[in-house]
Motif scaffolding. Structure first.
Motif, mmCIF file in Angstrom:
data_model
loop_
_atom_site.group_PDB
_atom_site.id
_atom_site.type_symbol
_atom_site.label_atom_id
_atom_site.label_comp_id
_atom_site.label_asym_id
_atom_site.label_seq_id
_atom_site.Cartn_x
_atom_site.Cartn_y
_atom_site.Cartn_z
ATOM 1 N N VAL A 132 0.679 -1.139 -0.110
ATOM 2 C CA VAL A 132 0.002 0.037 0.002
ATOM 3 C C VAL A 132 0.795 1.239 -0.180
ATOM 4 O O VAL A 132 0.130 2.444 -0.471
ATOM 5 N N GLY A 133 1.954 1.215 0.419
ATOM 6 C CA GLY A 133 2.992 2.446 0.823
ATOM 7 C C GLY A 133 3.750 2.552 -0.538
ATOM 8 O O GLY A 133 4.833 3.503 -0.608
ATOM 9 N N VAL A 134 3.700 1.535 -1.638
ATOM 10 C CA VAL A 134 4.564 1.591 -2.657
ATOM 11 C C VAL A 134 6.178 1.673 -2.327
ATOM 12 O O VAL A 134 6.805 2.757 -2.630
ATOM 13 N N GLU A 135 6.448 0.756 -1.398
ATOM 14 C CA GLU A 135 7.785 0.859 -0.932
ATOM 15 C C GLU A 135 8.671 -0.374 -1.586
ATOM 16 O O GLU A 135 8.416 -1.805 -1.360
ATOM 17 N N SER A 136 9.574 -0.165 -2.356
ATOM 18 C CA SER A 136 10.403 -1.071 -2.911
ATOM 19 C C SER A 136 11.210 -2.296 -2.203
ATOM 20 O O SER A 136 11.476 -3.346 -2.572
ATOM 21 N N GLY A 140 4.906 -7.472 -1.205
ATOM 22 C CA GLY A 140 3.672 -6.982 -1.272
ATOM 23 C C GLY A 140 3.303 -6.869 -2.798
ATOM 24 O O GLY A 140 4.062 -6.334 -3.698
ATOM 25 N N CYS A 141 2.220 -7.257 -3.072
ATOM 26 C CA CYS A 141 1.634 -6.974 -4.591
ATOM 27 C C CYS A 141 1.305 -5.705 -4.706
ATOM 28 O O CYS A 141 0.590 -4.957 -3.801
ATOM 29 N N PRO A 142 1.741 -4.715 -5.979
ATOM 30 C CA PRO A 142 1.108 -3.534 -6.517
ATOM 31 C C PRO A 142 -0.202 -3.475 -6.446
ATOM 32 O O PRO A 142 -0.951 -4.427 -6.907
ATOM 33 N N VAL A 143 -0.688 -2.430 -5.874
ATOM 34 C CA VAL A 143 -2.437 -2.352 -5.995
ATOM 35 C C VAL A 143 -2.846 -2.562 -7.451
ATOM 36 O O VAL A 143 -3.717 -3.083 -7.440
ATOM 37 N N ALA A 144 -2.197 -1.979 -8.553
ATOM 38 C CA ALA A 144 -2.797 -2.224 -9.850
ATOM 39 C C ALA A 144 -2.596 -3.630 -10.252
ATOM 40 O O ALA A 144 -3.341 -4.141 -11.225
ATOM 41 N N MET A 164 -3.660 -8.228 3.281
ATOM 42 C CA MET A 164 -2.738 -7.644 4.459
ATOM 43 C C MET A 164 -1.958 -6.645 3.883
ATOM 44 O O MET A 164 -1.580 -6.457 2.843
ATOM 45 N N CYS A 165 -1.648 -5.899 4.845
ATOM 46 C CA CYS A 165 -0.536 -4.843 4.767
ATOM 47 C C CYS A 165 0.262 -4.308 5.834
ATOM 48 O O CYS A 165 0.076 -4.640 6.812
ATOM 49 N N ILE A 166 1.398 -3.813 5.520
ATOM 50 C CA ILE A 166 2.402 -3.085 6.429
ATOM 51 C C ILE A 166 2.463 -1.767 6.013
ATOM 52 O O ILE A 166 3.187 -1.600 5.038
ATOM 53 N N PRO A 167 1.901 -0.832 6.640
ATOM 54 C CA PRO A 167 2.026 0.594 6.319
ATOM 55 C C PRO A 167 3.436 1.015 6.350
ATOM 56 O O PRO A 167 4.269 0.573 7.241
ATOM 57 N N PRO A 168 3.839 2.165 5.765
ATOM 58 C CA PRO A 168 5.304 2.739 5.827
ATOM 59 C C PRO A 168 5.437 3.070 7.511
ATOM 60 O O PRO A 168 4.558 3.564 8.047
#
Length: 222
Positions: A132-136, A140-144, A164-168
């Protein structure tokens, strides 16, 4: 809280979950507390088991294999969740050991897990990890790419329970939790694995069904 007994810390976390759930009109039994036992030895886990906690999270297959068979022989009803990144070459071991896998994030892993589940005749719940945070640096799968990955999961026979997510780190997590909840609604997925020791109450108010709490239960890792 760090000086409290494990049972007291467990009570405090459960009470916080119930409070946050109440604010959102949800009951505590709609929210699963995953006690994150990664890096903790069996001696540190047993007090929580004795206090009634039965759902635990581990980051690595190898570490879980070393600790949990003996604990499962002693305590009944344990549910084990893999919350760390899963290497494809560990898929068979993960399917054999875990009841849920929270880090499904790429087509190659979907394919390998599908084959491992078919071979074992065992199908742990799967959560798609979304970046979700677009962190390289994070899995995690990209949203798109989420719709395509969900389609591949269906083709491979993976039982997808949610996202599932881990925010920045060090930013307000609520917008990231809200994005994950929106994606789950869009794809009609019931499960939301989000929220850790520092932000699980926020996650619960936004709809988390599974919170992954380590430090608030075990204390700071040395």
């Amino acid at each position: 809280m760090t000086d409290a007994s494990p049972a007291a810390r467990l009570d405090l976390v459960r009470a916080a979950i119930a409070r946050a759930g109440g604010l959102a009109g949800r009951s505590a039994d709609q929210i699963t507390l995953i006690a994150v036992s990664k890096t903790h030895a069996a001696e540190a886990i047993i007090p929580l088991l004795e206090a009634g906690q039965r759902v635990f999270g581990e980051n690595r297959v190898q570490e879980a294999e070393a600790k949990w068979p003996a604990l499962r022989a002693r305590f009944h009803g344990i549910e084990l969740h893999l919350i760390g990144r899963l290497q494809s070459n560990k898929a068979e071991e993960a399917v054999a050991l875990f009841d849920a896998i929270h880090s499904v994030d790429r087509p190659s892993l979907v394919s390998t897990l599908g084959k491992a589940m078919a071979k074992a005749g065992r199908r742990p719940d799967c959560f798609i990890q979304v970046n979700v945070g677009v962190e390289s640096q994070k899995g995690g799968c990209p949203v798109a790419e989420l719709p395509d990955l969900l389609e591949r999961c269906a083709e491979a026979g993976l039982p997808v329970a949610g996202l599932m997510c881990i925010p920045p780190a060090d930013v307000e997590p609520a917008p990231y939790f809200a994005l994950l909840a929106k994606l789950a609604r869009r794809h009609v997925l019931p499960g939301l694995s989000m929220g850790m020791s520092g932000d699980f109450e926020t996650a619960v108010t936004i709809g988390a069904t599974h919170v992954r709490v380590g430090t608030a239960l075990f204390g700071e890792r040395s």
